[in-house]
Design a protein around this motif. Structure first.
Motif, short mmCIF file in Angstrom:
data_model
loop_
_atom_site.label_atom_id
_atom_site.label_comp_id
_atom_site.label_asym_id
_atom_site.label_seq_id
_atom_site.Cartn_x
_atom_site.Cartn_y
_atom_site.Cartn_z
N ARG A 39 0.05 -7.00 10.78
CA ARG A 39 -1.35 -6.90 11.20
C ARG A 39 -1.56 -5.90 12.34
O ARG A 39 -2.67 -5.75 12.84
CB ARG A 39 -1.87 -8.27 11.53
CG ARG A 39 -2.05 -9.07 10.24
CD ARG A 39 -2.76 -10.36 10.37
NE ARG A 39 -3.11 -10.91 9.07
CZ ARG A 39 -2.26 -11.48 8.22
NH1 ARG A 39 -0.99 -11.56 8.52
NH2 ARG A 39 -2.68 -11.96 7.07
N ASP A 43 -6.97 -2.40 8.98
CA ASP A 43 -7.49 -2.98 7.75
C ASP A 43 -8.44 -1.96 7.15
O ASP A 43 -9.37 -1.50 7.81
CB ASP A 43 -8.23 -4.27 8.10
CG ASP A 43 -8.66 -5.08 6.89
OD1 ASP A 43 -8.68 -4.51 5.77
OD2 ASP A 43 -8.99 -6.25 7.06
N GLU A 52 -7.07 -8.56 1.98
CA GLU A 52 -6.81 -7.83 3.23
C GLU A 52 -5.88 -6.67 2.91
O GLU A 52 -4.69 -6.87 2.65
CB GLU A 52 -6.17 -8.77 4.24
CG GLU A 52 -5.91 -8.13 5.57
CD GLU A 52 -5.28 -9.09 6.57
OE1 GLU A 52 -4.99 -8.64 7.68
OE2 GLU A 52 -5.08 -10.27 6.23
N ARG A 54 -4.24 -3.08 4.12
CA ARG A 54 -3.96 -2.31 5.33
C ARG A 54 -3.17 -1.07 4.98
O ARG A 54 -2.54 -0.99 3.93
CB ARG A 54 -3.20 -3.17 6.33
CG ARG A 54 -4.05 -4.33 6.82
CD ARG A 54 -3.33 -5.19 7.82
NE ARG A 54 -4.23 -6.18 8.32
CZ ARG A 54 -4.88 -6.11 9.49
NH1 ARG A 54 -4.68 -5.09 10.28
NH2 ARG A 54 -5.70 -7.07 9.86
#
Length: 81
Positions: A39, A43, A52, A54
């Motif tokens: 994370r 994104d 999600e 990325r």
């Protein structure tokens, strides 16, 4: 699946077509960085989809992936070297 990494078929094909071992090592090193902190990268999904998605970048490559509970799913690999 390899150590918390699921790689889509197209990404496997691109990896197989990379020009040399150095290119493969660079791509795999980026994937390993992403796996450790999925994370930390931006994104890039459209506002509508629930997935999600990325992207992570290195000097000559980038990957598009989806983080999951204990793994990442690598959807695309790009090489510009």
């Amino acid at each position: 699946m390899r150590c918390g990494v699921v790689v889509e078929d197209l990404a496997v094909e691109v990896t197989a077509e990379l020009p040399n071992d150095h290119a493969r090592r660079e791509v795999l090193a980026l994937i390993e960085c992403v796996r450790h902190d999925p994370r930390a990268w931006p994104d890039v999904r459209d506002p509508g989809p629930g997935e999600e998605i990325r992207e992570a970048f290195e000097r000559r490559c980038w990957v598009q992936y989806m983080p999951h509970a204990r793994a990442i799913e690598v959807r695309e690999i790009h090489w510009i070297g």
